[in-house]
Design a protein around this motif. Sequence first.
Motif, PDB file in Angstrom:
ATOM      1  N   SER A 169     -13.244   2.150  15.296  1.00 41.30           N
ATOM      2  CA  SER A 169     -11.859   1.699  15.163  1.00 41.30           C
ATOM      3  C   SER A 169     -11.788   0.274  14.638  1.00 41.30           C
ATOM      4  O   SER A 169     -10.908  -0.049  13.831  1.00 41.30           O
ATOM      5  N   LYS A 170     -12.723  -0.568  15.030  1.00 46.99           N
ATOM      6  CA  LYS A 170     -12.719  -1.957  14.555  1.00 46.99           C
ATOM      7  C   LYS A 170     -12.826  -2.018  13.030  1.00 46.99           C
ATOM      8  O   LYS A 170     -12.073  -2.725  12.375  1.00 46.99           O
ATOM      9  N   TYR A 171     -13.752  -1.263  12.470  1.00 51.07           N
ATOM     10  CA  TYR A 171     -13.963  -1.302  11.024  1.00 51.07           C
ATOM     11  C   TYR A 171     -12.862  -0.579  10.263  1.00 51.07           C
ATOM     12  O   TYR A 171     -12.395  -1.057   9.230  1.00 51.07           O
ATOM     13  N   HIS A 172     -12.430   0.564  10.755  1.00 50.78           N
ATOM     14  CA  HIS A 172     -11.388   1.292  10.062  1.00 50.78           C
ATOM     15  C   HIS A 172     -10.058   0.548  10.121  1.00 50.78           C
ATOM     16  O   HIS A 172      -9.338   0.499   9.125  1.00 50.78           O
ATOM     17  N   VAL A 173      -9.735  -0.026  11.266  1.00 52.58           N
ATOM     18  CA  VAL A 173      -8.489  -0.777  11.395  1.00 52.58           C
ATOM     19  C   VAL A 173      -8.459  -1.920  10.391  1.00 52.58           C
ATOM     20  O   VAL A 173      -7.440  -2.168   9.738  1.00 52.58           O
ATOM     21  N   GLU A 174      -9.568  -2.616  10.224  1.00 50.72           N
ATOM     22  CA  GLU A 174      -9.629  -3.730   9.274  1.00 50.72           C
ATOM     23  C   GLU A 174      -9.399  -3.242   7.844  1.00 50.72           C
ATOM     24  O   GLU A 174      -8.612  -3.830   7.094  1.00 50.72           O
ATOM     25  N   SER A 175     -10.048  -2.171   7.453  1.00 44.91           N
ATOM     26  CA  SER A 175      -9.892  -1.642   6.097  1.00 44.91           C
ATOM     27  C   SER A 175      -8.482  -1.127   5.859  1.00 44.91           C
ATOM     28  O   SER A 175      -7.890  -1.377   4.803  1.00 44.91           O
ATOM     29  N   ILE A 176      -7.936  -0.416   6.827  1.00 44.72           N
ATOM     30  CA  ILE A 176      -6.583   0.126   6.705  1.00 44.72           C
ATOM     31  C   ILE A 176      -5.565  -1.008   6.612  1.00 44.72           C
ATOM     32  O   ILE A 176      -4.655  -0.972   5.788  1.00 44.72           O
ATOM     33  N   ARG A 177      -5.731  -2.033   7.433  1.00 42.02           N
ATOM     34  CA  ARG A 177      -4.805  -3.165   7.422  1.00 42.02           C
ATOM     35  C   ARG A 177      -4.829  -3.885   6.065  1.00 42.02           C
ATOM     36  O   ARG A 177      -3.788  -4.223   5.518  1.00 42.02           O
ATOM     37  N   LYS A 178      -6.022  -4.110   5.518  1.00 44.91           N
ATOM     38  CA  LYS A 178      -6.127  -4.768   4.208  1.00 44.91           C
ATOM     39  C   LYS A 178      -5.426  -3.955   3.128  1.00 44.91           C
ATOM     40  O   LYS A 178      -4.712  -4.502   2.287  1.00 44.91           O
ATOM     41  N   MET A 179      -5.627  -2.647   3.158  1.00 49.25           N
ATOM     42  CA  MET A 179      -4.982  -1.800   2.156  1.00 49.25           C
ATOM     43  C   MET A 179      -3.466  -1.775   2.352  1.00 49.25           C
ATOM     44  O   MET A 179      -2.709  -1.821   1.375  1.00 49.25           O
ATOM     45  N   ALA A 180      -3.027  -1.720   3.601  1.00 41.59           N
ATOM     46  CA  ALA A 180      -1.579  -1.730   3.879  1.00 41.59           C
ATOM     47  C   ALA A 180      -0.931  -2.997   3.331  1.00 41.59           C
ATOM     48  O   ALA A 180       0.148  -2.941   2.725  1.00 41.59           O
ATOM     49  N   LEU A 181      -1.580  -4.128   3.520  1.00 43.80           N
ATOM     50  CA  LEU A 181      -1.030  -5.387   3.002  1.00 43.80           C
ATOM     51  C   LEU A 181      -0.972  -5.380   1.473  1.00 43.80           C
ATOM     52  O   LEU A 181      -0.025  -5.901   0.879  1.00 43.80           O
ATOM     53  N   GLU A 182      -1.960  -4.775   0.832  1.00 38.36           N
ATOM     54  CA  GLU A 182      -1.938  -4.661  -0.632  1.00 38.36           C
ATOM     55  C   GLU A 182      -0.788  -3.768  -1.092  1.00 38.36           C
ATOM     56  O   GLU A 182      -0.111  -4.070  -2.076  1.00 38.36           O
ATOM     57  N   VAL A 183      -0.563  -2.668  -0.384  1.00 36.89           N
ATOM     58  CA  VAL A 183       0.545  -1.770  -0.727  1.00 36.89           C
ATOM     59  C   VAL A 183       1.872  -2.517  -0.615  1.00 36.89           C
ATOM     60  O   VAL A 183       2.720  -2.453  -1.521  1.00 36.89           O
ATOM     61  N   ILE A 184       2.052  -3.240   0.464  1.00 35.64           N
ATOM     62  CA  ILE A 184       3.290  -4.010   0.658  1.00 35.64           C
ATOM     63  C   ILE A 184       3.445  -5.051  -0.436  1.00 35.64           C
ATOM     64  O   ILE A 184       4.523  -5.200  -1.020  1.00 35.64           O
ATOM     65  N   ASP A 185       2.376  -5.768  -0.737  1.00 37.59           N
ATOM     66  CA  ASP A 185       2.433  -6.824  -1.749  1.00 37.59           C
ATOM     67  C   ASP A 185       2.801  -6.260  -3.124  1.00 37.59           C
ATOM     68  O   ASP A 185       3.690  -6.788  -3.796  1.00 37.59           O
ATOM     69  N   HIS A 186       2.124  -5.202  -3.565  1.00 37.79           N
ATOM     70  CA  HIS A 186       2.422  -4.626  -4.880  1.00 37.79           C
ATOM     71  C   HIS A 186       3.845  -4.069  -4.927  1.00 37.79           C
ATOM     72  O   HIS A 186       4.548  -4.232  -5.928  1.00 37.79           O
ATOM     73  N   THR A 187       4.274  -3.426  -3.847  1.00 37.24           N
ATOM     74  CA  THR A 187       5.624  -2.868  -3.806  1.00 37.24           C
ATOM     75  C   THR A 187       6.657  -3.992  -3.856  1.00 37.24           C
ATOM     76  O   THR A 187       7.669  -3.889  -4.562  1.00 37.24           O
ATOM     77  N   HIS A 188       6.393  -5.076  -3.179  1.00 36.36           N
ATOM     78  CA  HIS A 188       7.314  -6.216  -3.188  1.00 36.36           C
ATOM     79  C   HIS A 188       7.397  -6.853  -4.575  1.00 36.36           C
ATOM     80  O   HIS A 188       8.483  -7.155  -5.066  1.00 36.36           O
ATOM     81  N   ARG A 189       6.241  -7.055  -5.211  1.00 39.18           N
ATOM     82  CA  ARG A 189       6.213  -7.735  -6.509  1.00 39.18           C
ATOM     83  C   ARG A 189       6.680  -6.854  -7.666  1.00 39.18           C
ATOM     84  O   ARG A 189       7.332  -7.340  -8.577  1.00 39.18           O
ATOM     85  N   LYS A 190       6.326  -5.555  -7.633  1.00 40.30           N
ATOM     86  CA  LYS A 190       6.579  -4.680  -8.777  1.00 40.30           C
ATOM     87  C   LYS A 190       7.577  -3.562  -8.510  1.00 40.30           C
ATOM     88  O   LYS A 190       7.932  -2.833  -9.418  1.00 40.30           O
ATOM     89  N   GLY A 191       7.947  -3.387  -7.254  1.00 36.25           N
ATOM     90  CA  GLY A 191       8.829  -2.281  -6.910  1.00 36.25           C
ATOM     91  C   GLY A 191       8.088  -0.971  -6.687  1.00 36.25           C
ATOM     92  O   GLY A 191       8.694   0.043  -6.358  1.00 36.25           O
ATOM     93  N   GLU A 192       6.767  -0.994  -6.880  1.00 39.21           N
ATOM     94  CA  GLU A 192       5.948   0.188  -6.659  1.00 39.21           C
ATOM     95  C   GLU A 192       4.496  -0.225  -6.494  1.00 39.21           C
ATOM     96  O   GLU A 192       4.109  -1.336  -6.848  1.00 39.21           O
ATOM     97  N   CYS A 193       3.726   0.695  -5.961  1.00 42.05           N
ATOM     98  CA  CYS A 193       2.284   0.492  -5.828  1.00 42.05           C
ATOM     99  C   CYS A 193       1.598   1.721  -6.388  1.00 42.05           C
ATOM    100  O   CYS A 193       1.875   2.840  -5.952  1.00 42.05           O
TER     101      CYS A 193
END
Length: 142
Positions: A73-97
Amino acid sequence: MNPSQINNAIERLKAIVGPSAYISISMTSDHGLVRGVVYPLGILSGGAIYAERCETFESAFEQLNAKWAEERSKYHVESIRKMALEVIDHTHRKGECTAADLRKKFSADEIAFFGSDALTVASEMAGGTAFFILPEPTKIAA
């Protein structure tokens, strides 16, 4: 275990650890003992799980699997969280990911492995907003 069986055991372990995992198992000159190591996020990404001084290859894989169950869970949570933040960032900047956006930091295998969970976490982080990873457009052959 013969080399083919060892390779199959490595592949089974990698399938549950994740696509970035680097797994090594070897016999040492220290009384013929077996050791194994799993780098869940890749060999250069930090963090490792060890099986040391095992009598057999089977016992090394048993140790690695048990330790992975404790640490997963420690490793998967870290990877999932990083990807989630990227999804949010791209969606915020471009309107989509798009999958192409994520491949700048994640492999296609990582996107397939963690993508669904990353969308759930992104939604939780953003108060229930729905997020999507848009697939690549299909190219039509001429």
